[in-house]
Scaffold this motif. Structure first.
Motif, PDB file in Angstrom:
ATOM      1  N   ASP A   1       0.855  -1.188   0.000  1.00 13.95           N
ATOM      2  CA  ASP A   1       0.000   0.000   0.000  1.00 13.95           C
ATOM      3  C   ASP A   1       0.891   1.239   0.000  1.00 13.95           C
ATOM      4  O   ASP A   1       1.680   1.434   0.927  1.00 13.95           O
ATOM      5  N   VAL A   2       0.790   2.061  -1.026  1.00 14.98           N
ATOM      6  CA  VAL A   2       1.675   3.213  -1.187  1.00 14.98           C
ATOM      7  C   VAL A   2       1.512   4.210  -0.044  1.00 14.98           C
ATOM      8  O   VAL A   2       2.496   4.712   0.514  1.00 14.98           O
TER       9      VAL A   2
ATOM     10  N   PHE B   1       2.822  13.008  -1.188  1.00 14.79           N
ATOM     11  CA  PHE B   1       3.844  12.691  -2.186  1.00 14.79           C
ATOM     12  C   PHE B   1       3.575  11.311  -2.781  1.00 14.79           C
ATOM     13  O   PHE B   1       3.582  11.128  -4.002  1.00 14.79           O
ATOM     14  N   GLY B   2       3.305  10.327  -1.914  1.00 16.20           N
ATOM     15  CA  GLY B   2       2.996   8.986  -2.397  1.00 16.20           C
ATOM     16  C   GLY B   2       1.756   8.965  -3.266  1.00 16.20           C
ATOM     17  O   GLY B   2       1.673   8.218  -4.246  1.00 16.20           O
TER      18      GLY B   2
ATOM     19  N   MET C   1       6.759  -7.077  -5.287  1.00 13.38           N
ATOM     20  CA  MET C   1       8.122  -7.577  -5.449  1.00 13.38           C
ATOM     21  C   MET C   1       9.178  -6.530  -5.101  1.00 13.38           C
ATOM     22  O   MET C   1      10.269  -6.862  -4.657  1.00 13.38           O
ATOM     23  N   TYR C   2       8.857  -5.276  -5.332  1.00  9.91           N
ATOM     24  CA  TYR C   2       9.892  -4.246  -5.209  1.00  9.91           C
ATOM     25  C   TYR C   2       9.226  -2.881  -5.258  1.00  9.91           C
ATOM     26  O   TYR C   2       8.142  -2.721  -5.820  1.00  9.91           O
ATOM     27  N   THR C   3       9.878  -1.900  -4.641  1.00  9.82           N
ATOM     28  CA  THR C   3       9.492  -0.511  -4.871  1.00  9.82           C
ATOM     29  C   THR C   3      10.737   0.345  -4.854  1.00  9.82           C
ATOM     30  O   THR C   3      11.803  -0.094  -4.384  1.00  9.82           O
ATOM     31  N   SER C   4      10.621   1.538  -5.350  1.00  7.89           N
ATOM     32  CA  SER C   4      11.735   2.480  -5.386  1.00  7.89           C
ATOM     33  C   SER C   4      11.443   3.629  -4.432  1.00  7.89           C
ATOM     34  O   SER C   4      10.405   4.282  -4.542  1.00  7.89           O
ATOM     35  N   VAL C   5      12.340   3.856  -3.468  1.00  7.32           N
ATOM     36  CA  VAL C   5      12.141   4.915  -2.484  1.00  7.32           C
ATOM     37  C   VAL C   5      12.411   6.280  -3.128  1.00  7.32           C
ATOM     38  O   VAL C   5      13.421   6.470  -3.804  1.00  7.32           O
ATOM     39  N   GLN C   6      11.497   7.212  -2.921  1.00  6.92           N
ATOM     40  CA  GLN C   6      11.599   8.561  -3.475  1.00  6.92           C
ATOM     41  C   GLN C   6      11.682   9.564  -2.319  1.00  6.92           C
ATOM     42  O   GLN C   6      10.920   9.447  -1.361  1.00  6.92           O
TER      43      GLN C   6
ATOM     44  N   ALA D   1       8.423   8.636   0.093  1.00  9.06           N
ATOM     45  CA  ALA D   1       7.338   7.789  -0.405  1.00  9.06           C
ATOM     46  C   ALA D   1       7.904   6.757  -1.370  1.00  9.06           C
ATOM     47  O   ALA D   1       8.975   6.953  -1.954  1.00  9.06           O
ATOM     48  N   PRO D   2       7.174   5.661  -1.556  1.00  8.88           N
ATOM     49  CA  PRO D   2       7.548   4.745  -2.631  1.00  8.88           C
ATOM     50  C   PRO D   2       6.901   5.209  -3.930  1.00  8.88           C
ATOM     51  O   PRO D   2       5.865   5.878  -3.920  1.00  8.88           O
ATOM     52  N   SER D   3       7.518   4.864  -5.031  1.00  9.31           N
ATOM     53  CA  SER D   3       6.777   4.993  -6.287  1.00  9.31           C
ATOM     54  C   SER D   3       5.689   3.926  -6.261  1.00  9.31           C
ATOM     55  O   SER D   3       5.722   3.019  -5.424  1.00  9.31           O
TER      56      SER D   3
END
Length: 343
Positions: free
Chosen positions: A114-115, A272-273, A235-240, A143-145
């Motif tokens: 959950d973003v 942001f998320g 599986m994965y997220t990118s931290v922003q 936030a994560p993308s």
């Protein structure tokens, strides 16, 4: 004559005070690697800057420089803020693999689903105590993308067996590690090269968020999309991260510091998320209405994928320990924060 003289002196002092007031106006140089019409800028950077301007009565404003207009590479943005070249940056720790392990823990496989809640958890862990890796920076929002999905041009991916040998443009270091663990062949390349690489057969698809599909016009090329269920971790997220130079913050007057502090934290992180999540939801809905083939993994198949990726987390803990951090503790802190906000 004396009265006239006093009047002139008073007027000059007033002009001097006005000049001093104007000299105190601050322009924050906001440097970003994405373009001016991106959803990140339109949905978060610009509204955030408007709040700063309004709450400071116009004494503090942003000048946004998109697309690395001030020079350097995306991997250098955090250092540009530290060094005082700019005042605020939008950066991605993943562009400097291994340099921001405290943030990287949230990129490990099958941690988040959950973003908005992930944004809250990330702020709890990193916001006010990000550790020595973020020295010289004052974090504004984390936030994560939105979460990447598997997209292919011709071969639908329904099971882990379907992934064997499939060449996918990967997203980030841990995105590549997960794909490799599942049997796919991750290939790194700039986003701008994806369409040409698909047309030339260099790759069979990509591992990118929903929000990137429309942005890169991949819906004109991709035919099959493999997604996860609402309750399945991704599986994965990118931290922003949006961060401010600590030196810039320290130079502000107390009232302007308060304006910044009132606009950093959990809620700005959630907002942001939402810039990512709201775009992803709208794009996915539009693609579904256009007849896109969207497959959601069954729970049994999801478990196969999750188990295949488990060694990656153990490797990360060992790597963090080698670099002088307590990998196990960082992982447990992240998991506890995620559980705190779990649906």
């Amino acid at each position: 004559m004396k009265a006239l003289r006093r009047l002139v002196i008073s007027a000059l002092l007033s002009l001097g005070a006005a000049g001093a007031s104007q000299a105190q106006e601050i322009t924050l140089r906001f440097h970003s690697f994405i373009h001016a019409t991106s959803y990140q800028q339109i949905k978060f950077f610009e509204p955030w800057c408007e709040k700063i301007k309004g709450q400071s009565a116009g004494r503090m404003v942003c000048q946004i420089y998109p697309s690395m207009q001030l020079g350097g590479s995306p991997a250098e943005l955090f250092n540009q803020a530290r060094d005082g070249i700019v005042d605020i940056v939008y950066g991605n720790p993943g562009y400097s693999p291994g340099s921001y392990l405290a943030a990287e823990v949230f990129e490990l496989p099958f941690m988040l689903n959950d973003v908005h809640n992930a944004s809250r958890a990330m702020w709890d862990v990193l916001g006010d105590n990000p550790g020595p890796e973020f020295e010289g920076l004052r974090l504004i929002a984390i936030a994560p993308s939105d979460f990447p999905i598997i997209q292919t041009t011709s071969k639908p991916i329904r099971t882990v067996d379907d992934l064997q040998g499939v060449k996918l443009r990967s997203a980030g270091r841990y995105g590549a590690k997960v794909l490799e663990a599942l049997g796919a062949l991750p290939i790194q390349m700039p986003a701008g090269e994806i369409v040409d690489s698909l047309n030339r057969g260099v790759i069979d698809g990509a591992y990118l968020p929903w929000s990137a599909v429309g942005l890169l016009k991949l819906n004109e090329t991709m035919k099959h999309f493999t997604d996860f269920g609402d309750k399945q971790q991704r599986m994965y997220t990118s931290v922003q991260i949006v961060a401010m130079s600590q030196a810039t913050y320290d130079r502000l007057s107390d009232d302007l510091k308060k304006v910044i502090d009132d606009n950093r934290g959990v809620e700005p992180s959630v907002q942001f998320g939402d810039a990512f999540e709201s775009t992803a939801v709208a794009d996915k809905k539009a693609f579904a209405e256009e007849g896109a083939d969207i497959h959601v993994l069954s729970d049994s198949e999801y478990e196969r994928w999750r188990k295949a990726a488990e060694p990656i987390t153990d490797e990360w803990v060992a790597d963090a320990n080698k670099k002088g951090l307590d990998g196990g503790k960082l992982l447990e802190q992240a998991r506890q924060a995620i559980a705190k906000y779990a649906n």
